[in-house]
Design a protein around this motif. Sequence first.
Motif, mmCIF file in Angstrom:
data_model
loop_
_atom_site.group_PDB
_atom_site.id
_atom_site.type_symbol
_atom_site.label_atom_id
_atom_site.label_comp_id
_atom_site.label_asym_id
_atom_site.label_seq_id
_atom_site.Cartn_x
_atom_site.Cartn_y
_atom_site.Cartn_z
ATOM 1 N N ARG A 32 0.825 -1.212 0.000
ATOM 2 C CA ARG A 32 0.000 0.000 0.000
ATOM 3 C C ARG A 32 0.860 1.263 0.000
ATOM 4 N N TRP A 65 2.455 -3.626 -9.465
ATOM 5 C CA TRP A 65 1.729 -4.123 -8.296
ATOM 6 C C TRP A 65 0.764 -5.261 -8.630
ATOM 7 N N ALA A 124 -5.233 -8.815 -6.938
ATOM 8 C CA ALA A 124 -5.511 -7.712 -6.017
ATOM 9 C C ALA A 124 -6.802 -7.011 -6.443
ATOM 10 N N THR A 125 -7.508 -6.453 -5.470
ATOM 11 C CA THR A 125 -8.756 -5.741 -5.764
ATOM 12 C C THR A 125 -8.592 -4.231 -5.677
ATOM 13 N N CYS A 126 -7.403 -3.765 -5.340
ATOM 14 C CA CYS A 126 -7.157 -2.323 -5.241
ATOM 15 C C CYS A 126 -7.085 -1.711 -6.643
ATOM 16 N N HIS A 127 -6.834 -0.431 -6.710
ATOM 17 C CA HIS A 127 -6.689 0.294 -7.985
ATOM 18 C C HIS A 127 -7.908 0.079 -8.893
ATOM 19 N N GLN A 128 -9.081 0.226 -8.299
ATOM 20 C CA GLN A 128 -10.352 0.088 -9.032
ATOM 21 C C GLN A 128 -10.485 -1.239 -9.773
#
Length: 100
Positions: A41, A49, A60-64
């Motif tokens: 993060r 990433w 990963a589920t981050c970054h929309q």
Amino acid sequence: MDIVTEVREVVAAIPAGSVVSYGDIAERIGTGPRQVGHAMRLIDEGVPWWRVVHADGTPATCHQGQAPRLLAEEGTPMRGTRVDMRRARHHGDTRVPPSP
């Protein structure tokens, strides 16, 4: 070297089309997967990433939610919505050699 720098170096060295898990990174740098997740993060956007996934291959589920698309664009082997860890896991050295 701090953990964020170590994680950044490992992630930067993962080749396109390959992945490592949070646990893989943790093992390589001598910490735990949760600590790797926290460090992820804090690293800058200039590292791939999306090539760091959960042990079961879940992106990963981050970054929309962009990781699945980015992995597909690199030709990363998938099994449904998860990375095929048997085929895509990078086993090589992911430590970037220090600058001279």
